[in-house]
Design a protein around this motif. Structure first.
Motif, mmCIF file in Angstrom:
data_model
loop_
_atom_site.group_PDB
_atom_site.id
_atom_site.type_symbol
_atom_site.label_atom_id
_atom_site.label_comp_id
_atom_site.label_asym_id
_atom_site.label_seq_id
_atom_site.Cartn_x
_atom_site.Cartn_y
_atom_site.Cartn_z
ATOM 1 N N THR A 1 0.764 -1.291 -0.121
ATOM 2 C CA THR A 1 -0.027 0.034 0.019
ATOM 3 C C THR A 1 0.872 1.259 0.054
ATOM 4 O O THR A 1 0.612 2.247 -0.857
ATOM 5 N N GLU A 2 1.984 1.189 0.844
ATOM 6 C CA GLU A 2 2.811 2.355 0.902
ATOM 7 C C GLU A 2 3.614 2.657 -0.370
ATOM 8 O O GLU A 2 3.698 3.508 -0.984
ATOM 9 N N GLY B 1 -1.571 8.051 2.070
ATOM 10 C CA GLY B 1 -2.751 7.114 1.815
ATOM 11 C C GLY B 1 -2.760 6.038 2.432
ATOM 12 O O GLY B 1 -3.571 5.153 2.552
ATOM 13 N N CYS B 2 -1.551 5.617 2.843
ATOM 14 C CA CYS B 2 -1.149 4.289 3.647
ATOM 15 C C CYS B 2 -1.593 4.301 5.231
ATOM 16 O O CYS B 2 -0.598 4.555 6.136
ATOM 17 N N THR B 3 -3.188 4.584 5.300
ATOM 18 C CA THR B 3 -3.259 4.559 6.985
ATOM 19 C C THR B 3 -3.618 3.303 7.466
ATOM 20 O O THR B 3 -3.693 2.196 6.763
ATOM 21 N N LEU C 1 -5.520 -2.068 -5.153
ATOM 22 C CA LEU C 1 -4.834 -1.033 -4.873
ATOM 23 C C LEU C 1 -4.602 -0.178 -6.319
ATOM 24 O O LEU C 1 -4.684 1.159 -6.123
ATOM 25 N N ALA C 2 -4.490 -0.615 -7.336
ATOM 26 C CA ALA C 2 -4.682 0.293 -8.642
ATOM 27 C C ALA C 2 -5.979 0.810 -8.958
ATOM 28 O O ALA C 2 -5.920 1.967 -9.275
ATOM 29 N N PRO D 1 -6.534 12.443 -6.069
ATOM 30 C CA PRO D 1 -5.954 12.625 -4.474
ATOM 31 C C PRO D 1 -6.851 12.625 -3.529
ATOM 32 O O PRO D 1 -6.585 13.103 -2.366
ATOM 33 N N ALA D 2 -8.221 12.408 -3.989
ATOM 34 C CA ALA D 2 -9.362 12.329 -3.236
ATOM 35 C C ALA D 2 -9.183 11.507 -2.075
ATOM 36 O O ALA D 2 -9.807 11.405 -0.857
ATOM 37 N N PHE D 3 -8.515 10.324 -2.281
ATOM 38 C CA PHE D 3 -8.669 9.185 -1.424
ATOM 39 C C PHE D 3 -7.695 9.576 0.059
ATOM 40 O O PHE D 3 -6.538 10.101 -0.175
#
Length: 932
Positions: free
Chosen positions: A153-154, A161-163, A185-186, A193-195
């Motif tokens: 994810t990172e 985004g990698c919470t 992930l794709a 950038p809304a995520f």
């Protein structure tokens, strides 16, 4: 053996490089997407693999070698992919190749265990003849664990985004299957950038096409009459038993069992545990549900709700979701209510809040349902941790004229509590609470007492302590009339907070009355709040050991009784206690972690913001200090509780004085002092008074400074408030020191300075008793400063934030010392003080104390004339200046701290950069860190 790709590679490499180089056969099984083809490519790239022959064989693609290929004389590495796709002829030829593997040769054979024709026999039902010299290994690939998903994810989304929430949800929904993780992930990346890293956003990304195609093709391969069992698994969306799947599918026990066997054989479903079945990849259920016609889907959900209602314990939230999807509105709302009540009873307040918020925000909800569900939401929100959305939902609901008055009053009460305690909107919250108390007075005495009890809490600005005491009288009477033990405890808890804050003599006796041994959970939650209220107030008073004991007891009781808001509040008190008692190691990180953990509700972390700002002041990081003290813009500092606002204001005034912004410091001091004076809880002036008095005195408002000290003393009276009493002596020392500057005669100045030094020493001794090492060091420094100034011919000019200091030129030459022996103990005390600052990590204070020390440091005997040479090493002064420079101070601020001219500071920074090779101030920080 279940392994990762790395484990398989290591096993294969060991076999290939063995001393006898015997042939090796490795079977690798893994579900679709678990990385079998990727593993074969890595095996092909192994440096120890046989050279030069590497033979790829992709089953089901046509062609392939003959049996004779297995008898080649040269070493060969066979990479055989997707054996589950091979037909009988291909399997026969493959067996011939594997049985003929020669010395130094090896083969890796991959397959999906769920798709091979004969379970457990990847090469078909015909027995394989294994030569005696052949080493045979079997490995089963495992899905990624959560840490491996986090790394992926990172890589895909970056750090923002990698919470933790996103990673956990990705792992849950994909089952850790690598191909599905990468594909999902794709899809998530398309939201950039809304995520923002929420679980809801991961769910909204959808189902990767490759996964959807696989699961739908397998479902279609199931005979039509048996497909309902797959649909049932998709609707239940989790591991389910055989009988549950049969009931939800509507097939009945006998047909359902046969259908389940067929679905398992065709890999449409998988066995997830002993007697539990479902999709190997949870996300696949969404793809199947999306293909179901509406009426079919509704029938499945209706049967699912009935089946789940028979599980023990019942997951009422899941039942509610199925009723709603089935179109059964009344049953849905009753299940929501039961789910919220169950979550509340077990202390899962956040779960109840989320469910109720989502339900109450829906349009067209029947008024009766609102009247039942809204109080549940409010009750959970006050006990637990809530979001802005809860406040918005309740604010809309209380405007509903159809609500019964008692329900509206209860909702208004909880809304007022949230506005005050969680949102920091105390003025608005106070007004809402007053209205609630009036609405409830004649309809529900228990809740009226609760509203009145809330109005007893003294922390919020704008209301005099006498008003709180008036509400206390009414709250006690209302609680007694109600006969409710939990409500009497709630009033007592707030009485404890009020009495302890004001240092009333009865406060400690009231603490003993809290029913900490009660068997009533509601009473225990209120008792926990009372203990934490007492701990917080005790810490502000300066009773640090007793406060720590109360805090430990309160946190323990909060955790046991299910009161997360109280538990979080106690964490803030603990940070304050650690700041004052000098336990600074790692404190900045603890503050930052607390702020990050409560990012959605920053007001809860206001203690952490202020403590982090106070640390930054002491460390000389003034830019960071202003940011933290202003709560980083999350809400206005005027909304802070009165004692916390006073502490933050004291630090801001100190910064302004250090920057010689005396007028601004005085204006801020007057405004902050008015808030404390209007409240009338004078122990809360402790963290503000010394700096406010200094600001007014240096701005030429001696009368105002005197009034502050007089009001502070009168307000304290004979109250037992150790921190405030020490601060009062400190304030008198500051006033005496600053007034001495106006004395015309040298003798008058000397006398005043000696009096100020004595007061500083008295304050230092008081802080030492508490103990408060940082305040003790600051007042010790003040005493030394006054003693040194008194020992000279006249009082020096003002050059800094902590009192009068010599000017830049005087600081560079030794002052006359007719009684040098008498001043030596003072200098030793100042040296010790500077070391205490250093031990705490107070870089700015240590530099200032050492600069003062150098103005009277006696010349060491035997030292040759002139300055010592430091060649390429930083001199002590250069290192001192460099440390302050990299902390963020400007040249002017460093000059004010060290009593140098800005030009001298500039020269020292240039020298430090030249000697370290730094290209900038930021680079200088790295160079200093690397210096042994």
């Amino acid at each position: 053996m279940i392994t990762t790709c790395g484990s398989v590679l290591r096993s294969f490499a060991r076999a290939l490089t063995g001393p006898r180089a015997e042939p090796v056969l490795m079977f690798v099984e893994g579900a679709a997407g678990e990385g079998k083809s990727h593993l074969l490519q890595e095996l092909a790239d192994l440096p120890d693999a046989p050279e030069p022959a590497r033979r790829w064989w992709r089953c089901g693609a046509g062609g392939g070698p003959s049996e004779e290929d297995g008898h080649r004389p040269e070493a060969t590495l066979w990479l055989v992919d997707d054996v589950h796709r091979a037909d009988e002829d291909e399997l026969r030829r493959l067996r011939g190749v594997l049985e003929g593997l020669g010395p130094g040769s090896a083969a890796a054979v991959t397959y999906r265990p769920e798709e091979i024709e004969v379970p457990g026999l990847p090469l078909g039902g015909t027995p394989m003849t294994y030569p005696g010299r052949l080493t045979v290994l079997t490995n089963r690939l495992a899905p990624w664990d959560e840490e491996r998903v986090r790394r992926a994810t990172e890589e895909a989304l970056g750090g923002s985004g990698c919470t933790a929430e996103a990673v956990t949800r990705l792992h849950e929904r994909t089952g850790g299957v690598p191909r599905v993780v990468v594909d999902l992930l794709a899809m998530v990346r398309e939201q950039w950038p809304a995520f923002t890293g929420t679980a809801a956003e991961v769910d909204a990304a959808g189902v990767p096409p490759r996964l959807a195609e696989l699961v739908l093709s397998r479902t279609h391969a199931v005979p039509p009459e048996h497909r309902p069992v797959v649909w049932a698994a998709a609707v239940l969306d989790g591991p389910a038993g055989r009988d549950e799947l049969a009931a939800v599918s509507g097939l009945g026990a006998g047909t359902g069992t046969g259908a389940l066997l067929g679905a398992l054989e065709g890999a449409a479903l998988a066995e997830l545990g002993e007697g539990r079945y479902g999709f190997a990849v949870p996300l696949a259920a969404s793809a199947v549900r999306a293909t179901l016609p509406g009426p079919v889907r509704q029938d499945l959900h209706r049967r699912a709700a009935n089946v789940l209602s028979r599980r023990q314990p019942v997951d009422w939230a899941a039942v509610a979701g199925h009723h709603r999807a089935a179109g059964e509105g009344h049953r849905w709302l009753r299940a929501v209510e039961r789910a919220a009540e169950s979550a509340e009873a077990s202390g899962r307040h956040e779960q109840a809040i989320t469910l109720l918020e989502r339900t109450l925000a829906l349009p067209g909800l029947p008024p009766q349902a609102r009247a039942r569900l809204a109080p549940l939401l409010a009750r959970n929100a006050v006990t637990g941790l809530r979001s802005d959305q809860t406040v918005e939902v309740l604010a809309q609901i209380v405007q509903d004229a159809a609500l019964p008055p008692a329900v509206r009053g209860e909702l208004r009460l909880d809304l007022g509590l949230m506005l005050c305690n969680q949102m920091g909107r105390s003025h608005e919250g106070w007004q809402v609470l007053e209205v609630a108390a009036g609405e409830l007075r004649d309809v529900r005495s228990v809740l009226a007492a609760r509203a009145m009890a809330a109005l007893v809490t003294p922390y919020w600005p704008g209301v005099s302590v006498d008003v709180h005491r008036g509400w206390l009288i009414q709250a006690v009477a209302a609680a007694d009339d109600s006969g409710d033990a939990a409500m009497r405890t709630a009033v007592l808890a707030n009485h404890v907070g009020l009495a302890m804050s004001c240092a009333d003599p009865e406060a400690w006796e009231l603490v003993e009355q809290l029913p900490v041994q009660s068997t009533d959970p509601a009473c225990l939650r209120q008792a926990a709040r009372g203990l934490c209220n007492a701990a917080d107030s005790a810490v502000w008073l300066g009773f640090y050991e007793r406060g720590a004991d109360l805090l430990a007891a309160g946190r323990d009781l909060s955790a046991r009784s299910g009161a997360p808001y109280t538990e979080h509040s106690a964490m803030g008190t603990r940070l304050l206690q650690q700041w004052w008692t000098g336990r600074w190691l790692g404190l900045d990180k603890r503050c930052e972690d607390f702020v990050a953990a409560t990012a959605d509700m920053p007001f809860i972390a206001s203690d952490a913001y202020v403590v982090r700002g106070l640390l930054a002041v002491a460390q000389g990081d003034w830019g960071e200090a202003r940011s933290w003290l202003s709560q980083q813009g999350t809400f206005g500092t005027e909304k802070l509780p009165v004692p916390l606002g006073a502490a933050a204001a004291g630090a801001v005034i100190r910064l302004a004085l250090a920057r010689q912004e005396v007028t601004a410091a005085a204006e801020h001091a007057r405004a902050a002092w008015k808030v404390v004076a209007d409240k009338g809880v004078w122990p809360w002036a402790a963290e503000l008074a010394p700096w406010a008095v200094e600001a007014l005195a240096r701005a030429g408002d001696g009368a105002g400074a005197h009034t502050m000290v007089r009001n502070f003393a009168q307000g304290l009276g004979r109250r037992d408030a150790p921190a405030a009493r020490a601060a009062l002596v400190w304030s008198r020392a500051v006033l005496t020191e600053t007034e001495t500057e106006a004395e015309a005669s040298a003798e008058g100045r000397r006398s005043g300075l000696l009096e100020a030094a004595a007061l500083y020493r008295e304050a230092a001794a008081a802080y030492g008793e508490l103990p408060r090492p940082y305040s003790q060091a600051l007042t010790t420094e003040g005493a030394a400063r006054c003693a040194i100034a008194a020992d000279t011919e006249g009082a020096p000019d003002d050059e800094g934030a902590s009192g009068p200091v010599p000017d830049a030129e005087a600081a560079s030459r030794p002052a006359p010392a007719p009684e040098e022996d008498a001043i030596l103990p003072v200098l030793a005390e100042l040296e010790s003080c500077a070391q205490r600052f250093t031990d705490l990590g107070a870089v700015w204070d240590a530099a200032r104390a050492r600069a003062l020390l150098r103005t009277r440091q006696p010349v060491r005997k035997g030292r040759p004339p002139g300055r010592p040479s430091h060649a390429d090493q930083l001199s002590p002064r250069e290192e001192e200046v460099a440390q302050l420079a990299v902390s963020g101070l400007t040249n002017r601020e460093i000059a004010a701290t060290l009593h140098l001219s800005p030009r001298t500071v500039e020269q020292h920074i240039a020298g430090a950069m030249r000697k370290t090779g730094a290209l900038s101030r930021r680079d200088l920080a790295h160079r200093l860190d690397a210096t042994p």
